[in-house]
Enzyme design. Structure first.
Site, PDB file in Angstrom:
ATOM      1  N   HIS A  54       5.362   7.719   2.888  1.00 46.36           N
ATOM      2  CA  HIS A  54       6.626   7.270   3.462  1.00 46.36           C
ATOM      3  C   HIS A  54       7.747   7.279   2.415  1.00 46.36           C
ATOM      4  O   HIS A  54       7.655   7.972   1.413  1.00 46.36           O
ATOM      5  CB  HIS A  54       6.443   5.915   4.150  1.00 46.36           C
ATOM      6  CG  HIS A  54       5.243   5.893   5.049  1.00 46.36           C
ATOM      7  ND1 HIS A  54       5.220   6.542   6.271  1.00 46.36           N
ATOM      8  CD2 HIS A  54       4.005   5.355   4.883  1.00 46.36           C
ATOM      9  CE1 HIS A  54       4.031   6.395   6.825  1.00 46.36           C
ATOM     10  NE2 HIS A  54       3.277   5.685   6.009  1.00 46.36           N
ATOM     11  N   GLU A  91       4.951  -0.907   3.354  1.00 47.31           N
ATOM     12  CA  GLU A  91       3.994   0.090   2.873  1.00 47.31           C
ATOM     13  C   GLU A  91       4.626   1.031   1.863  1.00 47.31           C
ATOM     14  O   GLU A  91       3.993   1.394   0.853  1.00 47.31           O
ATOM     15  CB  GLU A  91       3.442   0.884   4.055  1.00 47.31           C
ATOM     16  CG  GLU A  91       2.423   1.944   3.652  1.00 47.31           C
ATOM     17  CD  GLU A  91       1.986   2.803   4.815  1.00 47.31           C
ATOM     18  OE1 GLU A  91       1.147   3.704   4.583  1.00 47.31           O
ATOM     19  OE2 GLU A  91       2.475   2.611   5.944  1.00 47.31           O
ATOM     20  N   HIS A 146      -1.696   5.405   0.956  1.00 41.41           N
ATOM     21  CA  HIS A 146      -1.161   4.695   2.116  1.00 41.41           C
ATOM     22  C   HIS A 146      -1.780   3.303   2.222  1.00 41.41           C
ATOM     23  O   HIS A 146      -2.770   2.982   1.572  1.00 41.41           O
ATOM     24  CB  HIS A 146      -1.443   5.476   3.397  1.00 41.41           C
ATOM     25  CG  HIS A 146      -0.601   6.687   3.549  1.00 41.41           C
ATOM     26  ND1 HIS A 146       0.597   6.686   4.231  1.00 41.41           N
ATOM     27  CD2 HIS A 146      -0.765   7.947   3.079  1.00 41.41           C
ATOM     28  CE1 HIS A 146       1.129   7.894   4.179  1.00 41.41           C
ATOM     29  NE2 HIS A 146       0.324   8.678   3.479  1.00 41.41           N
ATOM     30  N   GLU A 224      -6.334   5.090   2.712  1.00 37.76           N
ATOM     31  CA  GLU A 224      -5.760   3.880   3.298  1.00 37.76           C
ATOM     32  C   GLU A 224      -6.350   2.747   2.473  1.00 37.76           C
ATOM     33  O   GLU A 224      -7.499   2.353   2.652  1.00 37.76           O
ATOM     34  CB  GLU A 224      -6.137   3.753   4.773  1.00 37.76           C
ATOM     35  CG  GLU A 224      -5.587   4.857   5.663  1.00 37.76           C
ATOM     36  CD  GLU A 224      -4.116   4.689   5.987  1.00 37.76           C
ATOM     37  OE1 GLU A 224      -3.496   3.728   5.484  1.00 37.76           O
ATOM     38  OE2 GLU A 224      -3.586   5.526   6.749  1.00 37.76           O
TER      39      GLU A 224
END
Length: 259
Positions: A54, A91, A146, A224
């Site tokens: 992101h 995040e 992430h 993740e």
């Protein structure tokens, strides 16, 4: 990331010389020496791409991140905003911090490290471009970092590996799977964070819908690192010491894979 940001699986040298050597030999010797791995620089000569998931400006520019891009088997949004903890630690900030810590460690071990974004204030790049950055660099390995946004009852981390897309990535998938296993083992051992209780099997998930994996022509996986909606995982992810431990563990995974 190719999946909505607030849902599960957001994934979204120095000179040297020898006096006895002829003048023409010294540069060649120095170049070879500077690129050779040593115990202090086990990753010398290796190129690693780190993709902090992101970006801090994504939410302010939906006209950019909602644009569709080609991820080989579909057209998906350029990027997403990512998720956040219940008390709004985003995040994108988590992934940026861990990536900077990891890059510093890997560079100290001799690697050339490329980040897919320059700061945490910009927009994008799109998921396909993130993969292409690693492709153009002929990276020895690439990792997208992430944090997940799954239901709060789930906890733990998982590695996402690429599924085979016939006619495109058959050659690189085996090496991506080996990279994923080495990073999974190192992260689990180095952080003590358990495998995900809500997705994947033994800390590994395989997906064909993520542009960052589909477009990759070099070994590439996602992590993740925890579920940001789970209080226990979130506490580790918000902790500076926790993020440092994650970075150190991931660095060990790269050493295992690349040496």
């Amino acid at each position: 990331m190719a999946v909505a940001g607030l849902v599960s699986a957001c994934g979204s040298g120095g000179d040297s010389s020898a006096s006895a050597a002829p003048p023409s030999a010294a540069p060649t010797s120095a170049a070879a020496s500077s690129a050779a791995p040593t115990p202090q620089a086990p990753l010398a000569g290796k190129t690693i791409v780190i993709d902090p998931g992101h970006n801090g400006g994504n939410a302010s520019h939906p006209e950019i991140i909602n644009k569709k891009v080609n991820v080989i088997n579909a057209m998906k949004p350029c990027n997403t905003t990512g998720t956040a903890t219940n008390d709004n630690y985003p995040e994108h900030a988590f992934t940026w911090d861990v990536s900077l810590r990891l890059a510093k460690i890997l560079r100290a071990k001799g690697a050339k490290v490329i980040l897919t974004r320059k700061n945490d204030k910009g927009v994008g790049p799109c998921v396909d471009e993130r993969a292409k950055i690693a492709n153009r660099a002929h990276a020895d390995a690439s990792l997208a970092i992430h944090g997940d946004g799954a239901p709060a009852s789930g906890h733990g981390f998982h590695i996402i590996e690429p599924a085979v897309i016939k006619g495109h990535n058959e050659k690189v998938v085996p090496e991506s799977k080996r990279l994923g296993m080495d990073l999974r083992n190192a992260f689990h051992q180095g952080t003590g964070i358990p495998y995900s209780t809500y997705l994947g099997k033994n800390g590994i998930d395989v997906r064909s819908d993520l542009g960052g994996l589909n477009v990759a022509t070099v070994p590439a996986v996602f992590i993740e690192a925890g579920n940001m909606r789970n209080a226990g995982d979130a506490a580790k992810m918000k902790s500076s010491a926790g993020r440092q431990k994650m970075a150190e563990a991931l660095a060990q995974g790269f050493v295992k894979f690349l040496t």
